[in-house]
Write an enzyme that holds these catalytic residues in place. Sequence first.
Site, PDB file in Angstrom:
ATOM      1  N   THR A  56       0.804  -1.222   0.000  1.00 61.51           N
ATOM      2  CA  THR A  56       0.000   0.000   0.000  1.00 61.51           C
ATOM      3  C   THR A  56       0.838   1.274   0.000  1.00 61.51           C
ATOM      4  O   THR A  56       0.484   2.256  -0.649  1.00 61.51           O
ATOM      5  CB  THR A  56      -0.911  -0.014   1.257  1.00 61.51           C
ATOM      6  OG1 THR A  56      -1.686  -1.199   1.202  1.00 61.51           O
ATOM      7  CG2 THR A  56      -1.804   1.195   1.326  1.00 61.51           C
ATOM      8  N   SER A  85       2.351  -7.993  -0.334  1.00 53.95           N
ATOM      9  CA  SER A  85       3.219  -8.787   0.536  1.00 53.95           C
ATOM     10  C   SER A  85       2.672 -10.180   0.813  1.00 53.95           C
ATOM     11  O   SER A  85       3.394 -11.039   1.304  1.00 53.95           O
ATOM     12  CB  SER A  85       3.532  -8.048   1.835  1.00 53.95           C
ATOM     13  OG  SER A  85       2.457  -8.119   2.725  1.00 53.95           O
ATOM     14  N   SER A  86       1.415 -10.441   0.469  1.00 48.11           N
ATOM     15  CA  SER A  86       0.907 -11.821   0.597  1.00 48.11           C
ATOM     16  C   SER A  86       1.658 -12.744  -0.355  1.00 48.11           C
ATOM     17  O   SER A  86       1.644 -13.963  -0.180  1.00 48.11           O
ATOM     18  CB  SER A  86      -0.589 -11.881   0.280  1.00 48.11           C
ATOM     19  OG  SER A  86      -1.263 -11.065   1.194  1.00 48.11           O
ATOM     20  N   THR A 107       2.208  -4.427   4.638  1.00 50.10           N
ATOM     21  CA  THR A 107       2.199  -4.701   6.082  1.00 50.10           C
ATOM     22  C   THR A 107       1.848  -6.155   6.407  1.00 50.10           C
ATOM     23  O   THR A 107       2.236  -6.659   7.454  1.00 50.10           O
ATOM     24  CB  THR A 107       1.184  -3.786   6.805  1.00 50.10           C
ATOM     25  OG1 THR A 107      -0.096  -3.943   6.194  1.00 50.10           O
ATOM     26  CG2 THR A 107       1.616  -2.347   6.754  1.00 50.10           C
ATOM     27  N   ASP A 108       1.106  -6.821   5.489  1.00 54.89           N
ATOM     28  CA  ASP A 108       0.555  -8.138   5.856  1.00 54.89           C
ATOM     29  C   ASP A 108       1.614  -9.154   6.284  1.00 54.89           C
ATOM     30  O   ASP A 108       1.411  -9.885   7.239  1.00 54.89           O
ATOM     31  CB  ASP A 108      -0.264  -8.713   4.687  1.00 54.89           C
ATOM     32  CG  ASP A 108      -1.525  -7.895   4.434  1.00 54.89           C
ATOM     33  OD1 ASP A 108      -1.893  -7.089   5.308  1.00 54.89           O
ATOM     34  OD2 ASP A 108      -2.148  -8.070   3.362  1.00 54.89           O
ATOM     35  N   THR A 128       4.748  -8.390  15.452  1.00 53.52           N
ATOM     36  CA  THR A 128       3.600  -9.072  14.845  1.00 53.52           C
ATOM     37  C   THR A 128       2.616  -8.013  14.364  1.00 53.52           C
ATOM     38  O   THR A 128       2.420  -7.007  15.047  1.00 53.52           O
ATOM     39  CB  THR A 128       2.911  -9.953  15.924  1.00 53.52           C
ATOM     40  OG1 THR A 128       3.815 -10.979  16.304  1.00 53.52           O
ATOM     41  CG2 THR A 128       1.628 -10.586  15.434  1.00 53.52           C
ATOM     42  N   ARG A 150       1.426 -24.489  17.875  1.00 56.96           N
ATOM     43  CA  ARG A 150       0.903 -23.368  18.677  1.00 56.96           C
ATOM     44  C   ARG A 150       0.013 -23.957  19.773  1.00 56.96           C
ATOM     45  O   ARG A 150      -1.113 -24.386  19.514  1.00 56.96           O
ATOM     46  CB  ARG A 150       0.155 -22.380  17.802  1.00 56.96           C
ATOM     47  CG  ARG A 150       1.062 -21.799  16.701  1.00 56.96           C
ATOM     48  CD  ARG A 150       0.394 -20.673  15.959  1.00 56.96           C
ATOM     49  NE  ARG A 150       0.231 -19.522  16.819  1.00 56.96           N
ATOM     50  CZ  ARG A 150      -0.827 -18.724  16.814  1.00 56.96           C
ATOM     51  NH1 ARG A 150      -1.834 -18.959  15.997  1.00 56.96           N
ATOM     52  NH2 ARG A 150      -0.910 -17.697  17.631  1.00 56.96           N
ATOM     53  N   GLN A 186      -0.145 -19.881  21.860  1.00 55.24           N
ATOM     54  CA  GLN A 186      -1.155 -19.150  21.072  1.00 55.24           C
ATOM     55  C   GLN A 186      -1.422 -17.765  21.664  1.00 55.24           C
ATOM     56  O   GLN A 186      -2.063 -16.936  21.028  1.00 55.24           O
ATOM     57  CB  GLN A 186      -2.479 -19.926  21.071  1.00 55.24           C
ATOM     58  CG  GLN A 186      -2.415 -21.197  20.273  1.00 55.24           C
ATOM     59  CD  GLN A 186      -3.701 -22.011  20.322  1.00 55.24           C
ATOM     60  OE1 GLN A 186      -4.776 -21.486  20.617  1.00 55.24           O
ATOM     61  NE2 GLN A 186      -3.602 -23.280  20.014  1.00 55.24           N
ATOM     62  N   CYS A 187      -0.974 -17.533  22.899  1.00 51.20           N
ATOM     63  CA  CYS A 187      -1.174 -16.205  23.508  1.00 51.20           C
ATOM     64  C   CYS A 187      -0.294 -15.196  22.762  1.00 51.20           C
ATOM     65  O   CYS A 187       0.773 -15.554  22.265  1.00 51.20           O
ATOM     66  CB  CYS A 187      -0.742 -16.199  24.966  1.00 51.20           C
ATOM     67  SG  CYS A 187      -1.623 -17.373  25.981  1.00 51.20           S
TER      68      CYS A 187
END
Length: 341
Positions: free
Chosen positions: A12, A57-58, A88-89, A165, A245, A277-278
């Site tokens: 973007t 970015s995907s 950003t993805d 993240t 995870r 997963q947290c």
Amino acid sequence: MKRILLIYTGGTIGMFQNPQTGALENFDFNNVLLHIPELRQFNLHLASTTFEPPIDSSDMDPSQWSKLVRIISDNYDSFDGFVILHGTDTMAYTASALSFMLEGLSKPVILTGSQLPIGTLRTDGKENLITAIEIAAATHEDGTPRVPEVCILFHNKLMRGNRTTKSSADQFDAFKSFNYPLLARAAVEIEYNDEFILPYNPQAVLKPHFSMDSHMVIFSLFPGMQASLVEKMLNTPDLKGIILRSFGAGNAPQKKWLSDALSRATEAGKVIVNITQCTGGSVVMQRYETGIQLLSTGVISGHDSTVEASIAKLMFLFGLGLTPEEVRSKMNECIAGEITL
Ligand code: ASP
């Protein structure tokens, strides 16, 4: 005069709205000074290079990461810092991968992007780009780089790349570093937290790595998962590494079929890494019975790693051609500031 190389990969940030048609078009980064004349106020030499074609970015993958490593290593001696403009993805995956692939890095590599195209009203892209460039050129009084590591700069926060993240799909404050303090915050001044930044090593020699092994999966536990499906996945012959995870501090259901399947996978030479997963906190498998059982299957701790850093690290270590035993031992070492031991 400091020399900074801008590398535009896509996303973007590199778009602007054509005033005639209203359509979003790719911005020509070779003309960055025409579009963002504010950059002239820095007394810097800015050069740029663009992925042809720019990609969302995907579509990032290890071949694109090695292209970035190639650009940085080929230009390493001619520039003082690098700014990568990226969607950003998957920016946190790329930042994590580069932190391992650029062994011996002693110059800033700052990734940034934006939620709104740079050529639209209220864009966050201009601030992000200007601040990223300022940080890439920043030095201590003795002339050594202020931030000689791979970072993400977003919404005035400088974060270690392999600790970051993407946390929001629509807020300007889109990235978080849950388990590591900010490296800097841009306010009236840029306030650096020097104690958390990797120290500059004058002896460091860049050793670029180009190959990543992607025979990996990321697998999230959930209540009610089916034995037959999980067993089949763990049995996949080509599979080399699994990011598991788990729940909370590294816990899993105490089902015999699950421990048997994990033990068999370990015996077959697959490396299974336990991360939580947290969003924040660390795996401590010794804390509960449900974690101890995982330990006995040969699963190793991913400590407080992000998903992005743990998968990138596995891909990197297998890409070096290490044996599963060597990979297990390296996963327990902090090699680029990615885990807290
Ligand atoms: N889909 C875009 C990308 O990651 C979103 C962005 O640039 O922020 O390339």
